[in-house]
Design an enzyme around this catalytic site. Sequence first.
Site, short mmCIF file in Angstrom:
data_model
loop_
_atom_site.label_atom_id
_atom_site.label_comp_id
_atom_site.label_asym_id
_atom_site.label_seq_id
_atom_site.Cartn_x
_atom_site.Cartn_y
_atom_site.Cartn_z
NE ARG A 7 -42.07 82.81 -9.71
CZ ARG A 7 -41.52 82.42 -10.72
NH1 ARG A 7 -40.51 81.43 -10.59
NH2 ARG A 7 -41.79 82.49 -11.97
CB SER A 34 -39.19 76.92 -8.99
OG SER A 34 -39.15 75.94 -10.12
CD GLU A 55 -40.56 68.28 -1.35
OE1 GLU A 55 -40.37 67.03 -1.02
OE2 GLU A 55 -40.36 68.85 -2.31
CG PHE A 80 -44.21 69.12 -3.78
CD1 PHE A 80 -45.28 68.19 -4.11
CD2 PHE A 80 -43.61 69.34 -4.82
CE1 PHE A 80 -45.43 67.71 -5.40
CE2 PHE A 80 -43.94 69.18 -6.24
CZ PHE A 80 -44.88 68.31 -6.50
NE ARG A 164 -43.88 78.64 -13.03
CZ ARG A 164 -42.86 78.17 -12.56
NH1 ARG A 164 -42.80 78.11 -11.25
NH2 ARG A 164 -41.98 78.12 -13.39
#
Length: 315
Positions: A7, A34, A55, A80, A164
Amino acid sequence: MNKIPNREVVNDVLVEHAKTNKDIVVLASDSRGSAKLAPFAKTHHNQFVETGIAEQNIVGVAAGLASCGKIPFVASPACFLSMRSVEQVKVDLAYSNTNVKLVGISGGISYGALGMSHHSVQDLAVMRAIPGMTVVLPADRFETQKMVEALLETYGPTYMRIGRNPVEDVYDSLDYEFRLGKANVLYEGKDVTLIGAGETVRVVLDAALMLEKEGIHARVLNMHTIKPLDTEAIINAARETGYILTLEEHSIYGGLGGAVSEVVAAQCPVKMEIMGIPDEPAVAGTTGEVFAHYGMTAEMICQKVSAQLGKKKEA
């Protein structure tokens, strides 16, 4: 061990390209932290949109921006983004063929201890069933950079899933060819083909190296693009090795294994095994703990392959 999460690489690539391409817009759903996108928001604040935790709305806003010629990248938790906004993805992105790139962060089981509500192990099945969606997963930081750069040059709705935490490198550098829709052969072999996608690529590569010590020669495919699928690589693998095993950080239904088996069944039926999350709410834990719980390890792959090839020899 690499300490750079994928990320962060997404942020770095977009920060660099946004300097000269003012059509790039990044949207976050209270997820800039995040998604490691705080540097982008700070550097290119006029090209950053914060929608809050919404979302469905963020996908609709991105579709509107794309219709004005912008190139929106939407970063939101995969669990999500792929479920709550599926209606907007279907109608506003796919049916309308808008140039929106969805980046599902913390995909698979990488939210770990947050448990089953935050796991995203159905997202690939949902996204690949939507017409016109490109579905991709990078194996490591190098492939993440190449993938984002390729998406910038490619028109159309896309779902990119990333994990992540930092993952062990699969490649040594950026010095290799990457093409959307074209699998990479990481290891040649004639006895079995192991296919991984995203963070399972490193696991199947490790399994191939272990099998080599047992005298079993495994081919390894990095299937970074789930859709459009590299059917030629799969058919060749089936014909030349006669046995395919897939490993995915996803339900065993509808993801990588499902996509590969559809090709194998129709074009060149051979023995296939699909390893992944079984038909149950996935347990909570670190990636390593969950993988071990479900036998998604290099050691278990070796056991399965050795057992299967032993059966073939006996027959």
